[in-house]
Scaffold this active site. Structure first.
Site, PDB file in Angstrom:
ATOM      1  N   GLY A 113       0.830  -1.206   0.000  1.00  0.00           N
ATOM      2  CA  GLY A 113       0.000   0.000   0.000  1.00  0.00           C
ATOM      3  C   GLY A 113       0.860   1.250   0.000  1.00  0.00           C
ATOM      4  O   GLY A 113       2.075   1.183   0.139  1.00  0.00           O
ATOM      5  N   ARG A 177      -0.357  -5.107  -5.365  1.00  0.00           N
ATOM      6  CA  ARG A 177      -0.284  -6.327  -4.553  1.00  0.00           C
ATOM      7  C   ARG A 177      -0.316  -7.517  -5.505  1.00  0.00           C
ATOM      8  O   ARG A 177      -0.666  -7.385  -6.666  1.00  0.00           O
ATOM      9  CB  ARG A 177      -1.463  -6.388  -3.586  1.00  0.00           C
ATOM     10  CG  ARG A 177      -1.428  -5.244  -2.575  1.00  0.00           C
ATOM     11  CD  ARG A 177      -2.393  -5.506  -1.432  1.00  0.00           C
ATOM     12  NE  ARG A 177      -2.563  -4.311  -0.628  1.00  0.00           N
ATOM     13  CZ  ARG A 177      -1.765  -3.967   0.385  1.00  0.00           C
ATOM     14  NH1 ARG A 177      -0.744  -4.731   0.716  1.00  0.00           N
ATOM     15  NH2 ARG A 177      -1.997  -2.870   1.067  1.00  0.00           N
ATOM     16  N   ASP A 233       2.106   1.456   9.745  1.00  0.00           N
ATOM     17  CA  ASP A 233       1.655   0.974  11.064  1.00  0.00           C
ATOM     18  C   ASP A 233       2.785   0.938  12.096  1.00  0.00           C
ATOM     19  O   ASP A 233       2.521   0.720  13.270  1.00  0.00           O
ATOM     20  CB  ASP A 233       1.077  -0.447  10.959  1.00  0.00           C
ATOM     21  CG  ASP A 233      -0.182  -0.503  10.126  1.00  0.00           C
ATOM     22  OD1 ASP A 233      -0.692   0.571   9.770  1.00  0.00           O
ATOM     23  OD2 ASP A 233      -0.642  -1.622   9.829  1.00  0.00           O
ATOM     24  N   ARG A 387      -2.604   8.040   3.944  1.00  0.00           N
ATOM     25  CA  ARG A 387      -1.604   7.281   3.177  1.00  0.00           C
ATOM     26  C   ARG A 387      -1.021   8.077   2.013  1.00  0.00           C
ATOM     27  O   ARG A 387       0.120   7.873   1.616  1.00  0.00           O
ATOM     28  CB  ARG A 387      -2.229   6.001   2.619  1.00  0.00           C
ATOM     29  CG  ARG A 387      -2.505   4.974   3.664  1.00  0.00           C
ATOM     30  CD  ARG A 387      -3.210   3.740   3.147  1.00  0.00           C
ATOM     31  NE  ARG A 387      -3.227   3.592   1.693  1.00  0.00           N
ATOM     32  CZ  ARG A 387      -3.284   2.419   1.070  1.00  0.00           C
ATOM     33  NH1 ARG A 387      -3.306   1.311   1.768  1.00  0.00           N
ATOM     34  NH2 ARG A 387      -3.321   2.352  -0.236  1.00  0.00           N
TER      35      ARG A 387
HETATM   36  P1  ATP Z   1       1.642  -3.376   3.276  1.00  0.00           P
HETATM   37  O1  ATP Z   1       2.191  -3.016   4.603  1.00  0.00           O
HETATM   38  O2  ATP Z   1       1.214  -2.210   2.499  1.00  0.00           O
HETATM   39  O3  ATP Z   1       0.647  -4.478   3.338  1.00  0.00           O
HETATM   40  P2  ATP Z   1       3.291  -5.406   2.163  1.00  0.00           P
HETATM   41  O4  ATP Z   1       4.655  -5.394   1.590  1.00  0.00           O
HETATM   42  O5  ATP Z   1       3.088  -6.301   3.327  1.00  0.00           O
HETATM   43  O6  ATP Z   1       2.912  -3.910   2.463  1.00  0.00           O
HETATM   44  P3  ATP Z   1       1.711  -7.107   0.479  1.00  0.00           P
HETATM   45  O7  ATP Z   1       0.642  -6.723  -0.487  1.00  0.00           O
HETATM   46  O8  ATP Z   1       1.381  -8.047   1.563  1.00  0.00           O
HETATM   47  O9  ATP Z   1       2.255  -5.738   1.016  1.00  0.00           O
HETATM   48  O10 ATP Z   1       2.935  -7.730  -0.333  1.00  0.00           O
HETATM   49  C1  ATP Z   1       3.646  -6.995  -1.313  1.00  0.00           C
HETATM   50  C2  ATP Z   1       4.176  -7.880  -2.382  1.00  0.00           C
HETATM   51  O11 ATP Z   1       4.965  -8.929  -1.825  1.00  0.00           O
HETATM   52  C3  ATP Z   1       3.086  -8.525  -3.195  1.00  0.00           C
HETATM   53  O12 ATP Z   1       3.428  -8.352  -4.549  1.00  0.00           O
HETATM   54  C4  ATP Z   1       3.085  -9.962  -2.735  1.00  0.00           C
HETATM   55  O13 ATP Z   1       2.685 -10.828  -3.766  1.00  0.00           O
HETATM   56  C5  ATP Z   1       4.535 -10.191  -2.342  1.00  0.00           C
HETATM   57  N1  ATP Z   1       4.663 -11.185  -1.283  1.00  0.00           N
HETATM   58  C6  ATP Z   1       3.961 -11.229  -0.137  1.00  0.00           C
HETATM   59  N2  ATP Z   1       4.330 -12.271   0.637  1.00  0.00           N
HETATM   60  C7  ATP Z   1       5.303 -12.918  -0.064  1.00  0.00           C
HETATM   61  C8  ATP Z   1       6.103 -14.089   0.176  1.00  0.00           C
HETATM   62  N3  ATP Z   1       5.988 -14.794   1.305  1.00  0.00           N
HETATM   63  N4  ATP Z   1       6.985 -14.456  -0.779  1.00  0.00           N
HETATM   64  C9  ATP Z   1       7.112 -13.741  -1.917  1.00  0.00           C
HETATM   65  N5  ATP Z   1       6.409 -12.638  -2.191  1.00  0.00           N
HETATM   66  C10 ATP Z   1       5.514 -12.217  -1.298  1.00  0.00           C
END
Ligand code: ATP
Ligand code: MG
Length: 461
Positions: A113, A177, A233, A387
Site C-alpha cells: 500500500g 499487490r 503501522d 496514506r
Molecule cells: P503493506 O504493509 O502495504 O501491506 P506489504 O509489503 O506487506 O505492504 P503485500 O501486499 O502483503 O504488502 O505484499 C507486497 C508484495 O509482496 C506482493 O506483490 C506480494 O505478492 C509479495 N509477497 C507477499 N508475501 C510474499 C512471500 N511470502 N513471498 C514472496 N512474495 C511475497
C-alpha cells in the site's frame, strides 16, 4: 558474543564468492572541515579523515537495563531479566565496495500500500547511486508485477527525474499487490541485467525480497537485494520507527480534531475515527496521545467489550452525561471478533478485515436509540487521505538517511538485508529477523499506560 553474531549475521557477497575482490569506494567522504589546530602536527591524511563505517561497528539493540520483571513488562528479554546484549550492524558507507559502479544496473521497486515518504526514499536512492557513479538506474513499475507484465516497461531514473518527486505523496513508480513467482522475477532480473535491487515495502514485500535474494544465491548471481521497510503501522520489529509513521500520526491528529469539533458542536455528539493498524495499534495510540482529544482508544492488542456494564457503550453514555460529547479512535484491526468472518483475501494473500469503524458507529446508534438517549454519531475514516500525504519533515529526514544507507549497504556487498533506525543509529538487519512477526503495542508498556492516563478510559472487560 557468539549469540549476537549468530543472530544478526548479515549475508555478504563473499559468502557465495569468497574470492570477490573489493575496490576502493567511489563514494568520497570528508567527515569534517580541518581546524587550525589540525595543521599543527602536519596536515592529516585522507585516510585519517575518511569517515567510512567499519564493518565491525555495531549498535546495541536494547539500551535499558530492567531490574525487575514488573518494571520491564513484556520488554523483559527473559523471565529472570538477565541482561542479553544484542548488537546489530551499523549502516553507512564502507571504504571498500564490491561493485564497480559502471557495471551496476540498479532497480527500485515499491510494493504493497501507499505510505508517506516512498518518493523521498526513491529519490535518495537514485541520488546516492549517481554519487557512486552508477549510470543505469531504473524503476520497476507497479510493484513486483512490473517484473512480469510485458505492457509495463521499466522507468529510467536519474537525479533530474527524481529531483522534486518528494514534494508529492504516493509512489512515482506505482504500487501493487500480488506478484509473479520468485523464479520468474529473478529470470526477469537476469534478462534485464539487474544486479542491485532496492525493495520498498512491508512484511510481504520483504518476504519477497528475501526469497529473491535466496534465489539469486542459488543461481550464484552477484546481486545485492536491499529492503527499506515501509509500514505506516510502525509494526516492524526492533526498529525505533519506520518511515511514514510520524506523518501518519500527524495527519491522524487532524482527523481526530475534526471529529472532536463535530462531536463538541453537536448535542450529545460522538465522533468515531478509524485509523490504520491491522495488527498493531501504534498509530491509534500515538494519535490519541498527541491529540489529547480522545476519550476512548481501541487497539488490536487490547481486548474490549462493546456491550455490558463494563463495555465501551456504557462508558460513552457516562461521557455524554458528564462531558456532553466523546471521541473514540479505533485501529482497523481492533475488535475483529465482533465482525462476521469472510475469509476473503487480497491479491497478496492478506486477510480482508471487517470494518470495525462502521460497526462501532452502528452499534452506538442502536444502543442510544434503545436506551432512549439522544446521540449524534459521526464517523470519519481518514485512511486514504493519510496514506497519500507527502512525508513531513521528520519522515523526510528518516527517508533520506534510509535511502542513502540502502545504497551504501548494497555497495558494501550485503544482500538480503533491510535498513532501519535503532536507538537513533542507522543499522542493517537480516531480513528474516525483522519480519518474523509484526511488532505490537505491549499492553503492559509504559506507553500504553500513558495513553490510558491521557484518555482516562477504564478497562472494557
Ligand atoms: P503493506 O504493509 O502495504 O501491506 P506489504 O509489503 O506487506 O505492504 P503485500 O501486499 O502483503 O504488502 O505484499 C507486497 C508484495 O509482496 C506482493 O506483490 C506480494 O505478492 C509479495 N509477497 C507477499 N508475501 C510474499 C512471500 N511470502 N513471498 C514472496 N512474495 C511475497
Ligand atoms: Mg503487509
Amino acid at each position: 558474543q557468539e549469540d549476537f553474531e549468530r543472530r544478526f549475521n548479515i549475508p555478504h557477497i563473499t559468502d557465495v564468492f569468497p574470492d570477490a575482490q573489493p575496490i576502493p569506494s567511489t563514494f568520497c567522504l570528508k567527515m569534517r572541515t580541518p581546524l587550525l589546530e589540525d595543521f599543527a602536527g602536519g596536515y592529516p591524511s585522507d585516510e585519517e579523515w575518511h569517515g567510512y563505517i567499519n564493518n565491525n561497528d555495531r549498535v546495541l539493540l536494547k539500551v535499558i537495563k530492567f531490574s525487575s520483571p514488573s518494571s520491564a513488562g513484556a520488554e523483559c528479554i527473559d523471565p529472570g531479566c538477565s541482561w542479553v546484549e544484542q548488537w546489530v550492524h551499523r549502516a553507512g558507507p564502507r571504504e571498500k565496495i564490491y561493485f564497480k559502479p559502471e557495471e551496476v544496473k540498479a532497480a527500485i521497486v515499491t510494493c504493497g500500500g501507499l505510505c508517506p515518504g516512498l518518493n523521498d526514499v526513491i529519490r535518495q536512492i537514485v541520488i546516492t547511486l549517481e554519487i557512486y557513479g552508477v549510470k543505469k538506474i531504473v524503476g520497476i513499475p507497479f510493484g513486483y508485477r512490473g517484473f512480469s507484465d510485458n505492457d509495463l516497461s521499466e522507468m529510467p531514473l536519474s537525479r533530474k527525474v527524481v529531483q522534486n518527486v518528494h514534494l508529492s505523496g504516493g509512489s512515482l513508480l506505482g504500487v501493487s499487490r500480488g506478484s509473479p513467482s520468485v523464479s520468474d522475477m529473478v529470470d526477469s532480473m537476469e534478462e534485464r541485467g539487474i544486479n542491485m535491487l532496492f525493495v520498498l515495502g512491508g512484511n510481504g514485500t520483504h518476504a519477497g525480497a528475501n526469497a529473491i535474494h535466496n534465489e539469486c544465491r542459488k543461481r550464484r548471481l552477484k546481486v545485492a537485494v536491499v529492503g527499506v521497510p515501509k509500514t505506516i503501522d510502525n509494526d516492524i520489529l526492533m526498529m525505533d520507527k519506520t518511515f511514514g509513521f510520524d506523518t501518519a500520526v500527524e495527519e491522524a491528529q487532524r482527523a481526530i480534531n475534526s471529529a472532536y469539533i463535530e462531536a463538541h458542536s453537536a448535542y450529545h455528539g460522538i465522533g468515531v475515527v478509524k485509523l490504520m493498524g491491522r495488527s498493531s495499534g501504534f498509530i491509534a495510540m500515538h494519535a490519541a496521545l498527541a491529540s489529547g482529544q480522545i476519550d476512548i482508544c481501541l487497539i488490536p492488542e487490547v481486548p474490549f467489550h462493546l456491550h455490558g456494564p463494563h463495555g465501551v457503550l456504557r462508558h460513552l453514555k457516562y461521557l455524554l452525561e458528564t462531558k456532553g460529547s466523546a471521541v473514540v479512535c479505533v485501529a482497523e484491526g481492533a475488535g475483529q471478533s465482533f465482525l462476521r468472518k469472510t475469509n476473503a483475501t487480497d491479491a497478496s494473500g492478506n486477510i480482508v478485515l471487517g470494518d470495525i469503524g462502521v460497526h462501532i458507529q452502528q452499534e452506538t446508534k442502536k444502543y442510544f436509540k434503545e436506551i432512549g438517549v439522544h446521540a449524534d454519531v459521526k464517523y470519519i475514516d481518514p485512511t486514504y487521505m493519510i496514506r497519500a500525504c507527502r512525508a513531513n519533515a521528520s519522515d523526510g529526514i528518516l527517508c533520506t538517511v534510509l535511502g542513502q544507507n540502502a545504497v551504501h549497504g548494497a555497495f558494501a556487498g550485503y544482500s538480503g538485508i533491510t535498513v532501519g533506525i535503532c536507538n537513533t543509529h542507522y543499522v542493517y538487519f537480516p531480513i528474516p529477523e525483522v519480519i518474523s512477526y509484526p511488532r505490537a503495542v505491549d499492553p503492559n508498556s509504559r506507553m500504553w499506560h500513558r495513553c490510558l492516563t491521557s484518555t482516562g478510559q477504564p478497562d472494557f472487560i
